[in-house]
Scaffold this motif. Structure first.
Motif, PDB file in Angstrom:
ATOM      1  N   MET A   1       0.850  -1.204   0.000  1.00 28.71           N
ATOM      2  CA  MET A   1       0.000   0.000   0.000  1.00 28.71           C
ATOM      3  C   MET A   1       0.878   1.244   0.000  1.00 28.71           C
ATOM      4  SD  MET A   1      -2.809   1.155   2.857  1.00 28.71           S
ATOM      5  CE  MET A   1      -3.749  -0.333   2.696  1.00 28.71           C
ATOM      6  N   LYS A   2       0.584   2.167  -0.884  1.00 27.68           N
ATOM      7  CA  LYS A   2       1.345   3.405  -0.941  1.00 27.68           C
ATOM      8  C   LYS A   2       1.088   4.232   0.311  1.00 27.68           C
ATOM      9  CE  LYS A   2       2.273   7.260  -4.063  1.00 27.68           C
ATOM     10  NZ  LYS A   2       1.921   7.902  -5.338  1.00 27.68           N
ATOM     11  N   GLY A   3       2.161   4.869   0.852  1.00 29.90           N
ATOM     12  CA  GLY A   3       2.027   5.669   2.060  1.00 29.90           C
ATOM     13  C   GLY A   3       0.937   6.721   1.929  1.00 29.90           C
TER      14      GLY A   3
ATOM     15  N   LYS B   1     -10.481   4.604  -1.069  1.00 29.67           N
ATOM     16  CA  LYS B   1     -10.115   5.920  -1.590  1.00 29.67           C
ATOM     17  C   LYS B   1     -11.279   6.615  -2.285  1.00 29.67           C
ATOM     18  CE  LYS B   1      -5.121   6.026  -2.247  1.00 29.67           C
ATOM     19  NZ  LYS B   1      -4.014   6.153  -3.235  1.00 29.67           N
ATOM     20  N   GLU B   2     -12.073   5.849  -3.042  1.00 33.61           N
ATOM     21  CA  GLU B   2     -13.159   6.475  -3.797  1.00 33.61           C
ATOM     22  C   GLU B   2     -14.159   7.139  -2.850  1.00 33.61           C
ATOM     23  OE1 GLU B   2     -13.267   2.487  -4.136  1.00 33.61           O
ATOM     24  OE2 GLU B   2     -11.254   3.308  -4.350  1.00 33.61           O
ATOM     25  N   GLU B   3     -14.461   6.466  -1.739  1.00 35.93           N
ATOM     26  CA  GLU B   3     -15.400   7.024  -0.764  1.00 35.93           C
ATOM     27  C   GLU B   3     -14.826   8.274  -0.109  1.00 35.93           C
ATOM     28  OE1 GLU B   3     -16.737   4.199   2.094  1.00 35.93           O
ATOM     29  OE2 GLU B   3     -17.287   2.690   0.604  1.00 35.93           O
ATOM     30  N   LEU B   4     -13.548   8.202   0.263  1.00 40.74           N
ATOM     31  CA  LEU B   4     -12.934   9.348   0.917  1.00 40.74           C
ATOM     32  C   LEU B   4     -12.789  10.532  -0.026  1.00 40.74           C
ATOM     33  CD1 LEU B   4     -10.164   7.687   3.131  1.00 40.74           C
ATOM     34  CD2 LEU B   4     -12.276   8.775   3.892  1.00 40.74           C
ATOM     35  N   LEU B   5     -12.481  10.259  -1.274  1.00 37.73           N
ATOM     36  CA  LEU B   5     -12.353  11.348  -2.240  1.00 37.73           C
ATOM     37  C   LEU B   5     -13.677  12.077  -2.414  1.00 37.73           C
ATOM     38  CD1 LEU B   5     -10.379  12.775  -4.086  1.00 37.73           C
ATOM     39  CD2 LEU B   5     -10.997  11.156  -5.894  1.00 37.73           C
ATOM     40  N   GLU B   6     -14.765  11.319  -2.429  1.00 35.82           N
ATOM     41  CA  GLU B   6     -16.088  11.936  -2.522  1.00 35.82           C
ATOM     42  C   GLU B   6     -16.379  12.782  -1.291  1.00 35.82           C
ATOM     43  OE1 GLU B   6     -20.790  10.614  -3.094  1.00 35.82           O
ATOM     44  OE2 GLU B   6     -19.195   9.107  -3.224  1.00 35.82           O
ATOM     45  N   LEU B   7     -16.037  12.256  -0.107  1.00 41.64           N
ATOM     46  CA  LEU B   7     -16.248  12.991   1.144  1.00 41.64           C
ATOM     47  C   LEU B   7     -15.444  14.279   1.160  1.00 41.64           C
ATOM     48  CD1 LEU B   7     -17.178  13.278   4.125  1.00 41.64           C
ATOM     49  CD2 LEU B   7     -15.232  11.814   4.749  1.00 41.64           C
ATOM     50  N   TYR B   8     -14.164  14.195   0.861  1.00 44.05           N
ATOM     51  CA  TYR B   8     -13.303  15.376   0.936  1.00 44.05           C
ATOM     52  C   TYR B   8     -13.644  16.393  -0.148  1.00 44.05           C
ATOM     53  CZ  TYR B   8     -10.454  13.825   4.811  1.00 44.05           C
ATOM     54  OH  TYR B   8     -10.048  13.467   6.081  1.00 44.05           O
ATOM     55  N   SER B   9     -14.027  15.910  -1.313  1.00 42.76           N
ATOM     56  CA  SER B   9     -14.427  16.832  -2.380  1.00 42.76           C
ATOM     57  C   SER B   9     -15.670  17.624  -1.991  1.00 42.76           C
ATOM     58  CB  SER B   9     -14.681  16.062  -3.672  1.00 42.76           C
ATOM     59  OG  SER B   9     -13.500  15.448  -4.139  1.00 42.76           O
ATOM     60  N   SER B  10     -16.571  16.978  -1.238  1.00 40.86           N
ATOM     61  CA  SER B  10     -17.804  17.657  -0.822  1.00 40.86           C
ATOM     62  C   SER B  10     -17.528  18.777   0.180  1.00 40.86           C
ATOM     63  CB  SER B  10     -18.779  16.648  -0.214  1.00 40.86           C
ATOM     64  OG  SER B  10     -18.330  16.196   1.057  1.00 40.86           O
ATOM     65  N   VAL B  11     -16.406  18.683   0.881  1.00 42.53           N
ATOM     66  CA  VAL B  11     -16.060  19.705   1.877  1.00 42.53           C
ATOM     67  C   VAL B  11     -15.089  20.736   1.308  1.00 42.53           C
ATOM     68  CG1 VAL B  11     -14.963  20.102   4.129  1.00 42.53           C
ATOM     69  CG2 VAL B  11     -16.462  18.113   3.798  1.00 42.53           C
ATOM     70  N   ILE B  12     -14.096  20.266   0.590  1.00 42.95           N
ATOM     71  CA  ILE B  12     -13.016  21.144   0.136  1.00 42.95           C
ATOM     72  C   ILE B  12     -13.311  21.766  -1.223  1.00 42.95           C
ATOM     73  CG2 ILE B  12     -10.581  21.148  -0.533  1.00 42.95           C
ATOM     74  CD1 ILE B  12     -10.173  18.969   1.620  1.00 42.95           C
ATOM     75  N   GLY B  13     -14.050  21.038  -2.052  1.00 48.91           N
ATOM     76  CA  GLY B  13     -14.364  21.571  -3.376  1.00 48.91           C
ATOM     77  C   GLY B  13     -13.123  21.746  -4.229  1.00 48.91           C
TER      78      GLY B  13
ATOM     79  N   SER C   1      -7.282  15.895  14.446  1.00 48.20           N
ATOM     80  CA  SER C   1      -7.290  16.487  13.099  1.00 48.20           C
ATOM     81  C   SER C   1      -6.135  15.967  12.257  1.00 48.20           C
ATOM     82  CB  SER C   1      -7.236  18.010  13.177  1.00 48.20           C
ATOM     83  OG  SER C   1      -6.239  18.445  14.072  1.00 48.20           O
ATOM     84  N   CYS C   2      -5.101  15.422  12.897  1.00 48.45           N
ATOM     85  CA  CYS C   2      -3.986  14.849  12.138  1.00 48.45           C
ATOM     86  C   CYS C   2      -4.447  13.663  11.295  1.00 48.45           C
ATOM     87  CB  CYS C   2      -2.869  14.423  13.079  1.00 48.45           C
ATOM     88  SG  CYS C   2      -2.088  15.796  13.953  1.00 48.45           S
ATOM     89  N   LEU C   3      -5.525  12.993  11.723  1.00 49.86           N
ATOM     90  CA  LEU C   3      -6.044  11.880  10.930  1.00 49.86           C
ATOM     91  C   LEU C   3      -6.577  12.386   9.590  1.00 49.86           C
ATOM     92  CD1 LEU C   3      -6.166   8.823  11.487  1.00 49.86           C
ATOM     93  CD2 LEU C   3      -8.587   9.105  11.973  1.00 49.86           C
ATOM     94  N   ASN C   4      -7.155  13.579   9.574  1.00 53.40           N
ATOM     95  CA  ASN C   4      -7.616  14.174   8.320  1.00 53.40           C
ATOM     96  C   ASN C   4      -6.436  14.538   7.415  1.00 53.40           C
ATOM     97  OD1 ASN C   4     -10.032  13.963   9.643  1.00 53.40           O
ATOM     98  ND2 ASN C   4     -10.700  16.046   9.219  1.00 53.40           N
ATOM     99  N   LEU C   5      -5.331  14.956   8.015  1.00 56.27           N
ATOM    100  CA  LEU C   5      -4.137  15.254   7.231  1.00 56.27           C
ATOM    101  C   LEU C   5      -3.565  13.979   6.619  1.00 56.27           C
ATOM    102  CD1 LEU C   5      -2.643  17.844   9.682  1.00 56.27           C
ATOM    103  CD2 LEU C   5      -3.216  18.322   7.308  1.00 56.27           C
ATOM    104  N   ILE C   6      -3.636  12.886   7.350  1.00 56.66           N
ATOM    105  CA  ILE C   6      -3.208  11.594   6.796  1.00 56.66           C
ATOM    106  C   ILE C   6      -4.112  11.213   5.636  1.00 56.66           C
ATOM    107  CG2 ILE C   6      -3.015   9.121   7.288  1.00 56.66           C
ATOM    108  CD1 ILE C   6      -2.172   9.862  10.139  1.00 56.66           C
ATOM    109  N   ALA C   7      -5.406  11.409   5.804  1.00 59.04           N
ATOM    110  CA  ALA C   7      -6.345  11.094   4.722  1.00 59.04           C
ATOM    111  C   ALA C   7      -6.049  11.926   3.485  1.00 59.04           C
ATOM    112  CB  ALA C   7      -7.780  11.325   5.190  1.00 59.04           C
TER     113      ALA C   7
END
Length: 283
Positions: A1-3, A217-229, A246-252
């Protein structure tokens, strides 16, 4: 798995292939009982792991208008990392029993200090145990090293910078606390309920599935895109209660290959204790 994540199977392989080139660090912790994580470590941990305590190793003593877990000085952090046996040449794997809620702080600290090879164990020790991988009792000590950092100040944001850019389109604040804390409906830890004006909410636990592993990743990308745009990752600033979960969000973000997001270490616990700073209370 890539870091920035590593699987349990990959960690087991690394520990067998080159244990001298690996530092494993147990970061289990409980905000209500500061010794609980250490007792759990002493009872059973991943072989080769040393213990890192949030309050002692990753946070300075709080002041009247600081957050609950202020960042120690560079000298203090270098001393702590050396004591844990960390060098720039070693791979570092951090874990806890909360999906990375506490280990994420060490992951971020090491990235801030310029370490190039730090990983969060996906699923943590619960997944390791569920897979019946080897465990060890007792206490292990890190082989002391002199750790020299190359700090990346660009990963840090101060309350002064946030105040200056509060109305600017060049900064997006994201609050990683539970929605009810973000909305100011409850506040179980800090003296004031609410959030920083303009902040959006992305609860750190939304990164994880029911087993405490990162969601696809696909689920997280959808989640983060909905917040960050369309905001550039380098313009995103995460905060929580005290600069830990909040560091967990930085890892994501890094998992999604969205690089450059920053951390407001003082977070809400610092912001709410500073009288002149604007605040949004219960919505």
């Amino acid at each position: 798995m890539k870091g920035p994540l590593v699987t349990t199977d990959q960690l087991l392989e690394w520990s067998r292939e080159n244990p001298e080139g690996l530092a494993i660090i147990d970061c289990r912790y409980d905000l209500q009982d500061h010794l609980l994580g250490f007792f759990a470590y002493r009872e059973s941990h991943i072989p080769g792991a040393v213990y890192c305590q949030l309050n002692q190793d990753l946070a300075a003593k709080p002041g009247e208008q600081t957050g609950r877990h202020p960042l120690p000085s560079l000298d203090e952090l270098e001393h702590a990392m050396g004591k844990l046996g960390v060098t720039m040449e070693k791979k570092v794997v951090v874990y806890d029993d909360k999906g990375g809620a506490f280990a994420g702080r060490l992951w971020w600290v090491l990235r801030y200090l310029g370490h190039p090879q730090v990983y969060l164990l996906d699923g943590g020790i619960p997944k390791w145990i569920a897979e019946e991988k080897p465990l060890k009792e007792g206490i292990e000590e890190g082989k002391g090293h002199v750790f020299k950092s190359f700090p990346r100040q660009s990963l840090l944001v101060t309350k002064e910078e946030i105040l200056e850019k509060l109305q600017s389109p060049l900064m997006l604040l994201v609050d990683a606390r539970a929605p009810e804390r973000y909305k100011g409906e409850v506040e179980p830890i800090d003296p004031v309920a609410g959030h920083i004006p303009g902040a959006k909410n992305l609860f750190y636990q939304w990164n994880l599935d029911e087993h405490g592993c990162f969601r696809p990743k696909e689920e997280l990308l959808e989640l983060y895109s909905s917040v960050i745009g369309e905001v550039e990752p380098s313009q995103v600033v995460f905060y929580c209660g005290s600069g830990v979960t909040s560091c967990l969000n930085l890892i994501a973000m890094e998992y999604l290959e969205l690089y450059g997001a920053r951390l407001y270490v003082g977070s809400w616990s610092e912001w709410c204790r500073t009288p002149h700073l604007p605040k949004v209370f219960k919505e």
